[in-house]
Design a protein around this motif. Structure first.
Motif, PDB file in Angstrom:
ATOM      1  N   ALA A  72     -33.236  57.072 -33.006  1.00  0.00           N
ATOM      2  CA  ALA A  72     -33.209  57.806 -34.269  1.00  0.00           C
ATOM      3  C   ALA A  72     -32.170  57.256 -35.249  1.00  0.00           C
ATOM      4  CB  ALA A  72     -32.936  59.285 -33.995  1.00  0.00           C
ATOM      5  N   THR A  73     -31.406  56.280 -34.822  1.00  0.00           N
ATOM      6  CA  THR A  73     -30.325  55.737 -35.656  1.00  0.00           C
ATOM      7  C   THR A  73     -30.850  55.057 -36.917  1.00  0.00           C
ATOM      8  OG1 THR A  73     -29.110  55.301 -33.629  1.00  0.00           O
ATOM      9  CG2 THR A  73     -28.347  54.155 -35.603  1.00  0.00           C
ATOM     10  N   VAL A  74     -30.148  55.265 -38.037  1.00  0.00           N
ATOM     11  CA  VAL A  74     -30.429  54.501 -39.265  1.00  0.00           C
ATOM     12  C   VAL A  74     -29.376  53.407 -39.368  1.00  0.00           C
ATOM     13  CG1 VAL A  74     -30.645  54.589 -41.778  1.00  0.00           C
ATOM     14  CG2 VAL A  74     -31.374  56.563 -40.388  1.00  0.00           C
ATOM     15  N   TYR A  75     -29.817  52.150 -39.297  1.00  0.00           N
ATOM     16  CA  TYR A  75     -28.890  51.024 -39.340  1.00  0.00           C
ATOM     17  C   TYR A  75     -28.606  50.652 -40.792  1.00  0.00           C
ATOM     18  CZ  TYR A  75     -30.725  50.683 -34.590  1.00  0.00           C
ATOM     19  OH  TYR A  75     -31.130  50.959 -33.320  1.00  0.00           O
ATOM     20  N   THR A 104     -35.310  62.837 -40.930  1.00  0.00           N
ATOM     21  CA  THR A 104     -34.536  61.684 -41.397  1.00  0.00           C
ATOM     22  C   THR A 104     -34.990  61.254 -42.790  1.00  0.00           C
ATOM     23  OG1 THR A 104     -34.245  60.937 -39.117  1.00  0.00           O
ATOM     24  CG2 THR A 104     -33.878  59.297 -40.843  1.00  0.00           C
ATOM     25  N   LEU A 105     -36.298  61.227 -43.002  1.00  0.00           N
ATOM     26  CA  LEU A 105     -36.827  60.810 -44.310  1.00  0.00           C
ATOM     27  C   LEU A 105     -36.436  61.812 -45.399  1.00  0.00           C
ATOM     28  CD1 LEU A 105     -40.261  59.541 -43.027  1.00  0.00           C
ATOM     29  CD2 LEU A 105     -38.643  58.157 -44.349  1.00  0.00           C
ATOM     30  N   PHE A 106     -36.452  63.083 -45.056  1.00  0.00           N
ATOM     31  CA  PHE A 106     -36.036  64.115 -46.012  1.00  0.00           C
ATOM     32  C   PHE A 106     -34.544  63.959 -46.333  1.00  0.00           C
ATOM     33  CE2 PHE A 106     -34.233  68.306 -46.916  1.00  0.00           C
ATOM     34  CZ  PHE A 106     -34.953  68.626 -48.058  1.00  0.00           C
ATOM     35  N   ASP A 107     -33.756  63.749 -45.282  1.00  0.00           N
ATOM     36  CA  ASP A 107     -32.308  63.520 -45.418  1.00  0.00           C
ATOM     37  C   ASP A 107     -32.020  62.352 -46.362  1.00  0.00           C
ATOM     38  OD1 ASP A 107     -30.855  65.322 -43.979  1.00  0.00           O
ATOM     39  OD2 ASP A 107     -30.093  63.862 -42.532  1.00  0.00           O
ATOM     40  N   ILE A 108     -32.693  61.251 -46.105  1.00  0.00           N
ATOM     41  CA  ILE A 108     -32.463  60.039 -46.898  1.00  0.00           C
ATOM     42  C   ILE A 108     -32.894  60.262 -48.346  1.00  0.00           C
ATOM     43  CG2 ILE A 108     -33.227  57.637 -47.221  1.00  0.00           C
ATOM     44  CD1 ILE A 108     -33.034  57.314 -44.187  1.00  0.00           C
ATOM     45  N   THR A 109     -33.989  60.981 -48.522  1.00  0.00           N
ATOM     46  CA  THR A 109     -34.452  61.309 -49.879  1.00  0.00           C
ATOM     47  C   THR A 109     -33.363  62.070 -50.636  1.00  0.00           C
ATOM     48  OG1 THR A 109     -36.768  61.293 -49.236  1.00  0.00           O
ATOM     49  CG2 THR A 109     -36.200  62.609 -51.168  1.00  0.00           C
ATOM     50  N   GLU A 110     -32.746  63.036 -49.969  1.00  0.00           N
ATOM     51  CA  GLU A 110     -31.678  63.823 -50.580  1.00  0.00           C
ATOM     52  C   GLU A 110     -30.445  62.970 -50.855  1.00  0.00           C
ATOM     53  OE1 GLU A 110     -31.577  67.456 -51.338  1.00  0.00           O
ATOM     54  OE2 GLU A 110     -33.582  66.626 -51.539  1.00  0.00           O
ATOM     55  N   LEU A 133     -32.230  60.165 -25.610  1.00  0.00           N
ATOM     56  CA  LEU A 133     -32.578  58.754 -25.456  1.00  0.00           C
ATOM     57  C   LEU A 133     -31.979  57.929 -26.582  1.00  0.00           C
ATOM     58  CD1 LEU A 133     -36.278  59.094 -24.343  1.00  0.00           C
ATOM     59  CD2 LEU A 133     -34.492  57.911 -23.069  1.00  0.00           C
ATOM     60  N   SER A 134     -31.981  58.504 -27.792  1.00  0.00           N
ATOM     61  CA  SER A 134     -31.455  57.771 -28.943  1.00  0.00           C
ATOM     62  C   SER A 134     -29.990  57.457 -28.746  1.00  0.00           C
ATOM     63  CB  SER A 134     -31.624  58.599 -30.218  1.00  0.00           C
ATOM     64  OG  SER A 134     -32.969  58.961 -30.357  1.00  0.00           O
ATOM     65  N   VAL A 135     -29.258  58.452 -28.323  1.00  0.00           N
ATOM     66  CA  VAL A 135     -27.829  58.268 -28.100  1.00  0.00           C
ATOM     67  C   VAL A 135     -27.632  57.256 -26.974  1.00  0.00           C
ATOM     68  CG1 VAL A 135     -25.693  59.392 -27.345  1.00  0.00           C
ATOM     69  CG2 VAL A 135     -27.208  60.543 -28.975  1.00  0.00           C
ATOM     70  N   TYR A 174     -28.188  60.651 -36.251  1.00  0.00           N
ATOM     71  CA  TYR A 174     -29.089  61.770 -36.556  1.00  0.00           C
ATOM     72  C   TYR A 174     -28.336  63.087 -36.712  1.00  0.00           C
ATOM     73  CZ  TYR A 174     -33.117  64.889 -36.133  1.00  0.00           C
ATOM     74  OH  TYR A 174     -34.067  65.842 -36.356  1.00  0.00           O
ATOM     75  N   HIS A 175     -27.279  63.275 -35.928  1.00  0.00           N
ATOM     76  CA  HIS A 175     -26.569  64.559 -35.919  1.00  0.00           C
ATOM     77  C   HIS A 175     -25.388  64.640 -36.874  1.00  0.00           C
ATOM     78  CE1 HIS A 175     -28.718  64.764 -32.038  1.00  0.00           C
ATOM     79  NE2 HIS A 175     -28.977  65.946 -32.519  1.00  0.00           N
ATOM     80  N   GLU A 176     -25.137  63.560 -37.588  1.00  0.00           N
ATOM     81  CA  GLU A 176     -24.026  63.545 -38.529  1.00  0.00           C
ATOM     82  C   GLU A 176     -24.301  64.455 -39.723  1.00  0.00           C
ATOM     83  OE1 GLU A 176     -21.535  59.456 -39.196  1.00  0.00           O
ATOM     84  OE2 GLU A 176     -23.688  59.481 -39.459  1.00  0.00           O
ATOM     85  N   GLY A 177     -23.241  64.990 -40.292  1.00  0.00           N
ATOM     86  CA  GLY A 177     -23.399  65.837 -41.464  1.00  0.00           C
ATOM     87  C   GLY A 177     -23.737  65.033 -42.711  1.00  0.00           C
TER      88      GLY A 177
END
Ligand code: NI
Length: 206
Positions: free
Chosen positions: A171-174, A88-94, A15-17, A188-191
């Protein structure tokens, strides 16, 4: 339950895509605010972003106007999210940790699409597990609907077994520049490296 969440996650991501493709398509055909046609590969997503008024996890009001002058990242989710939001929040934290002090100029906003459960207090407690530069936002149904509409972000309540519910959401981060204009997006699926490069570009630009 596990297979249920797996299925749901696939649905969510799909759905996000789909929502992003739809948003891009809508942005492509909509005329710009000045009456000029917004289109083409570079400006096809220019319609993402716009006015909002929400409440932070500290209980204070925040509008888009107060964000001018600094780049920011914004995404939509909810604290009861089983997978996409905490990931996503963990990703952004890193990512913020990797960016170091440079990231102090970057504001990160997590907008709840579940205001019935996500009070400022719950958001504050939930976000204490992540980077303190992430601000949780909530508001009335109308305020959140307006913010989500501005970002062309999809969300929908889906009942679950046992009388509860989950929120399907984009799920996108703008990534928005210091003028509040759409700059790029984290998928979301990007490295990790691709995401880091985009954030560095955003910080360099503004
Ligand atoms: Ni989520």
């Amino acid at each position: 339950m596990i297979s249920f969440w797996k299925k749901n996650l696939v649905l969510l991501v799909g759905l996000s895509v789909g929502a992003l493709v739809l948003a891009a398509a809508v942005a492509f055909v909509l005329p710009g605010p000045t009456g000029t046609t917004v289109g083409g590969s570079a400006s096809g997503v220019a319609a993402i972003g716009g006015p909002f008024r929400l409440t932070t996890h500290d209980g204070t009001a925040l509008t888009d106007a107060e964000l001018r002058g600094k780049p920011f990242a914004v995404f939509f989710g909810f604290t009861h999210c089983p997978d996409v939001c905490p990931t996503t929040l963990f990703d952004i934290t890193e990512l913020l940790r990797e960016l170091g002090p440079e990231a102090n100029r970057l504001q990160v906003l997590f907008v709840s699409v579940d205001p019935a459960r996500d009070t400022p207090e719950l958001l504050r407690a939930y976000l204490s597990s992540f980077d303190p530069r992430i601000t949780g936002l909530t508001g009335s149904e109308e305020e959140i609907a307006a913010a989500a509409k501005a970002y062309r972000a999809f969300h929908r309540k889906v009942p679950t077994e046992g009388g509860s519910y989950v929120m399907e959401h984009t799920a996108t981060v703008y990534l928005m520049d210091r003028s509040g204009r759409f700059f790029s997006a984290l998928d979301y699926h990007e490295g990790r490296e691709a995401k880091l490069a985009k954030l560095k570009r955003l910080l360099r630009a503004g």
